[in-house]
Scaffold this motif. Structure first.
Motif, mmCIF file in Angstrom:
data_model
loop_
_atom_site.group_PDB
_atom_site.id
_atom_site.type_symbol
_atom_site.label_atom_id
_atom_site.label_comp_id
_atom_site.label_asym_id
_atom_site.label_seq_id
_atom_site.Cartn_x
_atom_site.Cartn_y
_atom_site.Cartn_z
ATOM 1 N N GLY A 28 0.817 -1.209 0.000
ATOM 2 C CA GLY A 28 0.000 0.000 0.000
ATOM 3 C C GLY A 28 0.851 1.260 0.000
ATOM 4 N N PHE A 29 0.491 2.174 0.893
ATOM 5 C CA PHE A 29 1.199 3.450 0.949
ATOM 6 C C PHE A 29 2.273 3.482 2.038
ATOM 7 N N ASP A 30 2.682 2.299 2.505
ATOM 8 C CA ASP A 30 3.689 2.260 3.576
ATOM 9 C C ASP A 30 5.012 2.882 3.132
ATOM 10 N N ASN A 31 5.401 2.606 1.894
ATOM 11 C CA ASN A 31 6.656 3.178 1.398
ATOM 12 C C ASN A 31 6.583 4.695 1.299
ATOM 13 N N TYR A 32 5.424 5.214 0.922
ATOM 14 C CA TYR A 32 5.256 6.670 0.842
ATOM 15 C C TYR A 32 5.186 7.279 2.235
ATOM 16 N N GLN A 33 4.659 6.525 3.174
ATOM 17 C CA GLN A 33 4.644 7.014 4.555
ATOM 18 C C GLN A 33 6.053 7.149 5.091
ATOM 19 N N ALA A 34 6.947 6.256 4.646
ATOM 20 C CA ALA A 34 8.343 6.320 5.092
ATOM 21 C C ALA A 34 9.030 7.596 4.622
ATOM 22 N N LEU A 35 8.517 8.213 3.543
ATOM 23 C CA LEU A 35 9.121 9.459 3.058
ATOM 24 C C LEU A 35 9.082 10.553 4.113
ATOM 25 N N PHE A 36 8.104 10.488 5.006
ATOM 26 C CA PHE A 36 7.914 11.571 5.977
ATOM 27 C C PHE A 36 8.168 11.113 7.410
ATOM 28 N N THR A 37 8.562 9.843 7.581
ATOM 29 C CA THR A 37 8.855 9.356 8.927
ATOM 30 C C THR A 37 10.307 8.913 9.078
ATOM 31 N N ASP A 38 10.955 8.519 7.993
ATOM 32 C CA ASP A 38 12.353 8.084 8.054
ATOM 33 C C ASP A 38 13.263 9.303 8.234
ATOM 34 N N ASP A 39 14.164 9.256 9.219
ATOM 35 C CA ASP A 39 15.033 10.402 9.519
ATOM 36 C C ASP A 39 15.950 10.742 8.348
ATOM 37 N N GLY A 40 16.500 9.715 7.694
ATOM 38 C CA GLY A 40 17.394 9.963 6.564
ATOM 39 C C GLY A 40 16.690 10.655 5.410
ATOM 40 N N ILE A 41 15.457 10.226 5.126
ATOM 41 C CA ILE A 41 14.704 10.831 4.021
ATOM 42 C C ILE A 41 14.297 12.254 4.372
ATOM 43 N N ARG A 42 13.944 12.486 5.625
ATOM 44 C CA ARG A 42 13.565 13.848 6.020
ATOM 45 C C ARG A 42 14.751 14.802 5.937
ATOM 46 N N THR A 43 15.924 14.320 6.331
ATOM 47 C CA THR A 43 17.125 15.146 6.172
ATOM 48 C C THR A 43 17.393 15.436 4.704
ATOM 49 N N ALA A 44 17.237 14.407 3.863
ATOM 50 C CA ALA A 44 17.448 14.592 2.425
ATOM 51 C C ALA A 44 16.440 15.589 1.846
ATOM 52 N N LEU A 45 15.205 15.497 2.300
ATOM 53 C CA LEU A 45 14.179 16.428 1.812
ATOM 54 C C LEU A 45 14.497 17.860 2.229
ATOM 55 N N LYS A 46 14.953 18.034 3.471
ATOM 56 C CA LYS A 46 15.322 19.373 3.944
ATOM 57 C C LYS A 46 16.490 19.929 3.131
ATOM 58 N N ASN A 47 17.483 19.092 2.870
ATOM 59 C CA ASN A 47 18.629 19.540 2.079
ATOM 60 C C ASN A 47 18.243 19.848 0.642
ATOM 61 N N ASN A 48 17.295 19.095 0.086
ATOM 62 C CA ASN A 48 16.838 19.393 -1.268
ATOM 63 C C ASN A 48 16.165 20.752 -1.338
ATOM 64 N N VAL A 49 15.418 21.108 -0.292
ATOM 65 C CA VAL A 49 14.804 22.441 -0.247
ATOM 66 C C VAL A 49 15.892 23.513 -0.240
ATOM 67 N N ILE A 50 16.950 23.298 0.563
ATOM 68 C CA ILE A 50 18.070 24.254 0.590
ATOM 69 C C ILE A 50 18.702 24.356 -0.795
ATOM 70 N N TRP A 51 18.918 23.220 -1.443
ATOM 71 C CA TRP A 51 19.501 23.227 -2.786
ATOM 72 C C TRP A 51 18.631 24.002 -3.763
ATOM 73 N N VAL A 52 17.335 23.729 -3.756
ATOM 74 C CA VAL A 52 16.431 24.360 -4.736
ATOM 75 C C VAL A 52 16.350 25.866 -4.511
ATOM 76 N N VAL A 53 16.423 26.297 -3.257
ATOM 77 C CA VAL A 53 16.307 27.730 -2.969
ATOM 78 C C VAL A 53 17.601 28.470 -3.303
ATOM 79 N N PHE A 54 18.734 27.932 -2.892
ATOM 80 C CA PHE A 54 19.979 28.697 -2.968
ATOM 81 C C PHE A 54 20.798 28.445 -4.227
ATOM 82 N N ALA A 55 20.956 27.200 -4.634
ATOM 83 C CA ALA A 55 21.851 26.907 -5.763
ATOM 84 C C ALA A 55 21.413 27.602 -7.049
#
Length: 447
Positions: free
Chosen positions: A67-94
């Motif tokens: 089901g949607f368990d893998n998509y739920q991991a996008l917002f609960t896994d610490d590594g993915i959340r860090t990656a998502l935060k860094n992607n926001v920094i990349w998209v804004v500044f780079a």
């Protein structure tokens, strides 16, 4: 009636003759020409996308529907959340920094004779692969100033204004009159005028002594003053020298700072000469002598560019180095189409160069700037190579981005379902930006 009609009206135009394609029916030929491209597109793009979408709903084994368990991991896994935060920094500044630098370079190079050569140099990093650029900047950001260019420059600037100590390893030896004191050393007994004080230290290799150091000299007694010597109390060989006494082969601690301390207050200071001798005024009578911690400060080793706090900005800097030339070339092409009459008219009306740039040049280049920025946004959403190569293992978690996390989840951790969910999420992030760019390009074509 027939003759009247013939005389009064012109004959009806003949119906246009349909042109037959030389190669036969157009639709069939077009389909044949498009078929190889469509097959490749389906095999390399459509099928992988469809398979990734399906795979994202299954568990790691691929046998059970999750089901949607893998998509739920996008917002609960610490590594993915860090990656998502860094992607926001990349998209804004780079993209913002690269586009701004490209704009500045494009405008300035129009005013110099060697502008073409400058553009060539700035654009040259685009010819380097991400792998090679990552290796280059891994060396640039090396912590050792003797290897890393960034720290070599930083340490050079720092030492210009705050010179490091020449005696970071110095410390009292056996039977020394000095005791540790808040990073420095303090005499165990007070000193008095007319007395010559010996402050021996060890721990500095001969080849690391200051260039101006001379052979140590026993300071003579002076009435009404406190004199002394601070030196490297080390003599090679048994019976050659005497412990705690100045020997001819020993060097003075040139530049060592000495403080006279009474009741916790510094009443006098002195600086050792090249031969290690120093002299203090009568105010130091009854005080204890201190070699403050500043004498033993470790050499400044620069900035930890690839540490947890700076690794993402450092990698963004390498990306800007590569892609600022791309932005400059596109913006320069747009700048070539700006009507010069508008710029000259603004100058004639009294506008300065900053006003011309801000109110005329930038608004006219707005469509080009938008296309460049959006193109770079799409590019940074997929950034992988630079982060994977530049970030060391100790801080790779802090520099993590979605594309790198996709690789780690799929190949290192054996979770292809989560990796597929990250891939689909990245696709959903890219599509709106890509559509915006396409609409911009179509508007430009219509104009």
């Amino acid at each position: 009636m027939t003759s009247a009609t013939a005389a009064g009206a012109s004959p009806a135009p003949a119906a246009p003759r349909s042109r037959k394609s030389v190669t036969g029916t157009r639709k069939i030929v077009a389909a044949l020409f498009l078929l190889p491209a469509l097959v490749l597109l389906g095999a390399l793009v459509v099928y992988p996308i469809g398979y990734s979408v399906v795979r994202s709903f299954y568990d790691s084994s691929g046998d059970h529907f999750a089901g949607f368990d893998n998509y739920q991991a996008l917002f609960t896994d610490d590594g993915i959340r860090t990656a998502l935060k860094n992607n926001v920094i990349w998209v804004v500044f780079a993209p913002t920094v690269a586009t701004a630098l490209g704009l500045v370079f494009a405008v300035l190079t129009e005013r110099v004779r060697w502008g073409t050569a400058f553009k060539l140099v700035v654009f040259m990093p685009m010819a380097i692969s991400m792998l090679a650029a990552g290796i280059i900047f891994r060396l640039v950001y090396d912590q050792d100033p003797d290897k890393g260019v960034a720290n070599a420059v930083w340490v050079g600037v720092h030492d210009t204004f705050a010179q490091s100590s020449a005696f970071p390893k110095a410390h009292p030896g056996r039977r020394s009159p000095l005791a540790p004191d808040h990073g420095g050393f303090l005499t165990t007994a007070p000193v008095h005028t007319g007395q010559s004080v010996a402050l021996p230290l060890v721990g500095v290799a001969p080849d690391q002594m200051p260039d101006g150091a001379k052979r140590a000299v026993q300071a003579p007694d002076e009435p009404g003053r406190i004199t002394g010597t601070t030196w490297q109390d080390f003599t090679r060989g048994k019976g050659v020298g005497k412990l705690g006494a100045v020997d001819p082969s020993e060097l003075g601690y040139s530049g060592m700072r000495i403080e006279a301390v009474k009741d916790g207050t510094v009443v006098a200071t002195a600086k050792a000469a090249a031969d290690g001798t120093f002299s203090l005024p009568a105010e130091a009578d009854g005080a204890r002598l201190r070699l403050p911690a500043g004498n033993f400060k470790e050499p400044y080793n620069g900035v930890d560019w690839l540490g947890p706090s700076l690794v993402t900005p450092a990698i963004i800097g390498s990306y800007v180095w590569m892609w600022a030339g791309f932005a400059m070339v596109l913006i320069a092409a747009g700048l070539a189409g700006v009507p010069r009459e508008l710029l000259e008219a603004a100058r004639v009306d009294g506008a300065n160069e900053w006003q011309v740039f801000r109110r005329i040049t930038v608004p006219l280049l707005a469509p080009v700037l938008a296309v460049v920025a959006v193109t770079l946004m799409i590019n940074v959403l997929k950034i992988f190579d630079l982060v994977f190569i530049i970030a060391p293992g100790s801080s790779q978690d802090d520099a993590n981005v979605l594309a790198l996390e996709l690789y780690r989840k799929g190949f290192s951790e054996g979770r292809p379902g989560v990796a597929s969910a990250i891939a689909v999420f990245l696709l959903l992030l890219v599509i709106p930006v890509m559509l915006f760019n396409m609409r911009r390009l179509r508007r430009e074509v219509r104009r």
